[in-house]
Design an enzyme around this catalytic site. Structure first.
Site, PDB file in Angstrom:
ATOM      1  N   SER A 156      25.233  32.014  15.441  1.00 29.88           N
ATOM      2  CA  SER A 156      24.118  31.069  15.508  1.00 29.88           C
ATOM      3  C   SER A 156      23.779  30.741  16.962  1.00 29.88           C
ATOM      4  O   SER A 156      23.453  31.628  17.739  1.00 29.88           O
ATOM      5  CB  SER A 156      24.465  29.820  14.699  1.00 29.88           C
ATOM      6  OG  SER A 156      23.330  29.017  14.487  1.00 29.88           O
ATOM      7  N   ASP A 200      18.149  32.579   5.507  1.00 28.79           N
ATOM      8  CA  ASP A 200      18.374  32.056   6.855  1.00 28.79           C
ATOM      9  C   ASP A 200      17.058  32.125   7.626  1.00 28.79           C
ATOM     10  O   ASP A 200      16.436  33.192   7.709  1.00 28.79           O
ATOM     11  CB  ASP A 200      19.448  32.905   7.552  1.00 28.79           C
ATOM     12  CG  ASP A 200      19.793  32.424   8.951  1.00 28.79           C
ATOM     13  OD1 ASP A 200      19.280  31.375   9.375  1.00 28.79           O
ATOM     14  OD2 ASP A 200      20.596  33.106   9.616  1.00 28.79           O
ATOM     15  N   HIS A 230      22.809  31.172   6.145  1.00 29.89           N
ATOM     16  CA  HIS A 230      23.206  30.780   7.492  1.00 29.89           C
ATOM     17  C   HIS A 230      24.460  29.910   7.448  1.00 29.89           C
ATOM     18  O   HIS A 230      24.583  28.996   6.637  1.00 29.89           O
ATOM     19  CB  HIS A 230      22.083  30.003   8.187  1.00 29.89           C
ATOM     20  CG  HIS A 230      22.361  29.772   9.634  1.00 29.89           C
ATOM     21  ND1 HIS A 230      22.015  30.678  10.611  1.00 29.89           N
ATOM     22  CD2 HIS A 230      22.986  28.759  10.283  1.00 29.89           C
ATOM     23  CE1 HIS A 230      22.409  30.231  11.782  1.00 29.89           C
ATOM     24  NE2 HIS A 230      22.999  29.068  11.613  1.00 29.89           N
TER      25      HIS A 230
END
Length: 360
Positions: A146, A300, A330
């Site tokens: 991320s 995501d 995610h």
């Protein structure tokens, strides 16, 4: 379902605390076990947690510099899921894992987070440091998930241009990375706008906190109208109608971001800085990058960032493995501890370590 109304209701900081609870994110101390020695230290004044395998095998070791996620605003190398990932990686790869504890927003803004990670990578690549940890200088990786994937990608780009850096990065492994700031209306942002864990409103807010944007610029970012005359040319680097596979474009129609927008106020130059948005660079900068592993998830908002980066890197001649999970979301690798020990998170980590085993 997590959405914009809930985010506004509980407030941004409380919302982040909820995410910490959802991912069972308690911190753990630097305790060694039968397989790994664990120590908290600093690399040129930046805190890191170092994992060293106890078993001494012939030859030099590999190393992975890992950067945690959390929207540049939360998270820690000391959180239990990251600690487990580092222990598992160190043991199975016989690798030294350097997990970076970079400064967080909103107390610290861009480029502080980038500078912390860059400092650690540059420090570790020194010959005497590599010797200290018995690491092969030709087998060092930079990796993250991320926001950590964003920082890993940015550092991998910038480190190549630093003549003072003694070593180099062999591979970069990016897990659902955030890579661009110019278009918050990609198909994945539209498709997953209200997806739990990382809805569009939260992701854009993370970007805003990272840059310290004023409210007017935040509103323009939410409306995808924050581009300026100077940044229009950068849109081509994130033009998903050209850089996304057809299966990701689906039936969405491409509209160039911010064409009719007035000039926004706020921290605009930083928003499009390549140290923050690694996708927004020309092919000549991509060509020099190392072998790359990119993970994307169907559910995501950041799916298309990773997919576009994979496609552009391949076009620039970089060897890329793009692993897309149709059944994942995610943050999945954070859900590997009770009571949210999900099979998909364990699967993704196993595949990630297998790739490093073969390519690092």
């Amino acid at each position: 379902m997590v959405n914009a109304e809930l985010s506004e209701l509980v407030g941004f900081k409380h919302y982040m605390e909820m995410m910490m609870v959802l991912t069972t994110a308690e911190s753990v101390g630097p305790s060694s076990d039968e397989n790994v020695n664990v120590m908290d230290t600093t690399f040129n004044q930046v805190p890191v947690r170092v994992y060293e395998p106890k078993i001494l095998l012939p030859g030099l070791r590999r190393a992975v510099i890992y950067i945690h996620g959390g929207g540049w605003c939360l998270g820690s190398a000391k959180m239990k899921p990251y600690d487990l990932l580092s222990r598992k990686s160190a043991t199975e790869l016989n690798a030294v894992i350097i997990s970076v504890e970079y400064r967080l927003a909103p107390e610290h803004r861009f480029p502080d987070q980038f500078n912390d990670v860059y400092t650690v990578v540059k420090y570790f690549l020194q010959q005497d440091v590599l010797v200290q940890y018995s690491v092969d200088p030709a087998r060092v990786a930079v990796s993250g998930d991320s926001a950590g994937g964003n920082l890993a990608a940015a550092v991998a780009q910038q480190i190549r241009e630093d003549r003072d850096v003694q070593g180099e990065i062999k591979v970069q492994a990016l897990i659902y990375p955030a890579l661009q700031t110019i278009d918050f209306n990609t198909p994945s942002y539209q498709q997953n706008e209200n997806m739990p864990i990382l809805p569009k409103t939260l992701m854009v807010r993370f970007w805003s906190e990272y840059f310290g944007c004023d409210k007017s610029l935040l509103k323009m970012m939410m409306a995808n109208s924050h581009s300026t005359r100077e940044s229009k040319g950068l849109s081509n680097f994130a033009n998903w109608s050209a850089h996304l596979p057809e299966e990701f474009r689906k039936d969405y129609k491409y509209v160039p971001p911010g064409i009719e927008s007035p000039e926004p106020s706020g921290n605009v130059p930083a928003v499009f800085d390549p140290r923050a948005a690694p996708l927004l660079v020309g092919d000549e900068k991509l060509q020099a990058l190392p072998h790359t592993y990119i993970v994307t998830c169907e559910y995501d908002v950041l799916r298309d960032d990773g997919a576009m980066y994979a496609r552009r890197l391949q076009a620039a001649g970089v060897q890329v493995t793009h692993e897309h999970y149709e059944d994942s979301f995610h943050g999945a690798i954070m859900f590997i501890t009770w009571p949210t020990d999900f099979a998909i998170g364990q699967k993704m980590i196993s595949h990630y370590i297998e790739w490093l085993q073969k390519n690092l």
